[in-house]
Design a protein around this motif. Sequence first.
Motif, PDB file in Angstrom:
ATOM      1  N   GLY A 348      12.540  -5.682 -62.659  1.00 55.25           N
ATOM      2  CA  GLY A 348      13.801  -6.307 -63.012  1.00 55.25           C
ATOM      3  C   GLY A 348      14.660  -6.651 -61.825  1.00 55.25           C
ATOM      4  N   GLY A 349      14.084  -6.711 -60.640  1.00 50.23           N
ATOM      5  CA  GLY A 349      14.836  -7.099 -59.456  1.00 50.23           C
ATOM      6  C   GLY A 349      15.555  -5.972 -58.762  1.00 50.23           C
ATOM      7  N   ALA A 350      15.597  -4.772 -59.347  1.00 54.84           N
ATOM      8  CA  ALA A 350      16.283  -3.639 -58.717  1.00 54.84           C
ATOM      9  C   ALA A 350      15.288  -2.856 -57.878  1.00 54.84           C
ATOM     10  N   LEU A 369      17.164   6.866 -43.147  1.00 54.30           N
ATOM     11  CA  LEU A 369      16.546   6.353 -44.359  1.00 54.30           C
ATOM     12  C   LEU A 369      17.443   5.253 -44.895  1.00 54.30           C
ATOM     13  N   TRP A 370      16.861   4.063 -45.106  1.00 50.08           N
ATOM     14  CA  TRP A 370      17.673   2.960 -45.609  1.00 50.08           C
ATOM     15  C   TRP A 370      16.807   2.030 -46.461  1.00 50.08           C
ATOM     16  N   ALA A 371      17.504   1.230 -47.269  1.00 51.32           N
ATOM     17  CA  ALA A 371      16.850   0.225 -48.107  1.00 51.32           C
ATOM     18  C   ALA A 371      16.886  -1.118 -47.396  1.00 51.32           C
ATOM     19  N   GLU A 372      15.776  -1.835 -47.514  1.00 47.09           N
ATOM     20  CA  GLU A 372      15.687  -3.123 -46.813  1.00 47.09           C
ATOM     21  C   GLU A 372      14.753  -4.042 -47.589  1.00 47.09           C
ATOM     22  N   GLY A 373      15.313  -5.073 -48.229  1.00 50.41           N
ATOM     23  CA  GLY A 373      14.498  -6.064 -48.924  1.00 50.41           C
ATOM     24  C   GLY A 373      13.590  -5.495 -49.983  1.00 50.41           C
ATOM     25  N   GLY A 374      14.096  -4.618 -50.827  1.00 50.21           N
ATOM     26  CA  GLY A 374      13.271  -4.031 -51.880  1.00 50.21           C
ATOM     27  C   GLY A 374      12.355  -2.925 -51.401  1.00 50.21           C
ATOM     28  N   CYS A 375      12.519  -2.496 -50.164  1.00 52.36           N
ATOM     29  CA  CYS A 375      11.685  -1.418 -49.605  1.00 52.36           C
ATOM     30  C   CYS A 375      12.588  -0.273 -49.147  1.00 52.36           C
TER      31      CYS A 375
END
Length: 399
Positions: A348-350, A369-375
């Motif tokens: 669903g894009g999340a 730790l970080w989020a980057e482009g769905g990863c």
Amino acid sequence: MMLNAVCAQRAPLYSRTPCDAAHSASRRHPAPHPAPPAVSKLASYIADVLSREAVAIGARGSTQARFVAPRPAASLSAAAERAEAVAAAERLVHAVAGVLRGGAGSHDTVMAAGWDAGAGAHERGLSLDYLLKELDLLAAMVLYAAEQALVEDHRASAADGMELARRVQRAFSLLTLAASKGFTHGYLARLHRECRDLRHELRNPLGTIRSAVALMADERVPPEMRNHPRFQAMVLRNASSLDDVIGQRLGDTMVLAPAFGPREVSLRQIALAVRRELREQASRKACEVVVADTLPVALVDPTEFELALTSAVTAALDAAPWHSSVEVTLAERRERSAVVRVACEADGGAGPVPLDFARALLERSGGRLWAEGGCLCLEVPTAGRASAVHAAHDVAGAR
């Protein structure tokens, strides 16, 4: 007269009643204690099964322990260490079987076996965290062997099985306590030896400096000798030696390594262990966890990396759609760190959400730790030591 009257009034308070007489008689002739219950026939039967299968359980446990609790890279192919680990696991299974039988001295036997297992793990360079994981794995294998034996014995009820599981849990609780104490005892003994050697290394240059300073301050010595450059050079040389010893032997990791601190391990082996632990969660959504072959061997805190990676892969599985995959790859190798990427096709894009515990865990040691482009990206400190890529080894089928 008055005293006699008072005693006469108080006499009924101390008079013997029929209950008192019965109690006194019971103290003179105590009732026999009920005989201790006999050891459960089911527990004895399972103990016999474990004794017969101890060798097989020990060998299987030693093999799978390398996937559940990855070893330092230097010991991945140590055949002698593996044989020793098999013998230690076999001894633990026999000790647990003895506790199930309830024989005399069985608890001492299981404690002695646990202590030796902990001390041996410390000598092999295994961390305390992974020692406990190995014991948990062995407990699971013992329970599985008991479960298979109960399947063939239809006379056992569910209550009997729960009673047996409690007995096994109590035996492993005692075994784990002794193992952790044996491990810490070995660690403290090593620390005492290192402190003794360190005192010797510090006293030698300090004694030389003290003698040189005393000679330079002695007015009975001619000035040309007191001010001779040789003594100044001696003081400087020994002061430099002290500085080297302090820097090398009294660093922040002095009390941690090797029992609790960073060690050179395969990041891929740890990622495979995480995949194995989360296979049930992945199967609920028919997802596949793919671990890249390019994850390197690096000097890291293995338990810290495993916990953080477990958090990241769990978050990715929660966000992944059905029949998809979660990939664990090496995003970048830096001078003093490695960046591991956990990627999935977001449902669903999340994308996956970084969890607070994993972020705080990595930040304590200088990671991120970080989020980057769905990863999710995990930067793991590696103490600046790059190493070779570990050879591919798939353990998807390991139980």
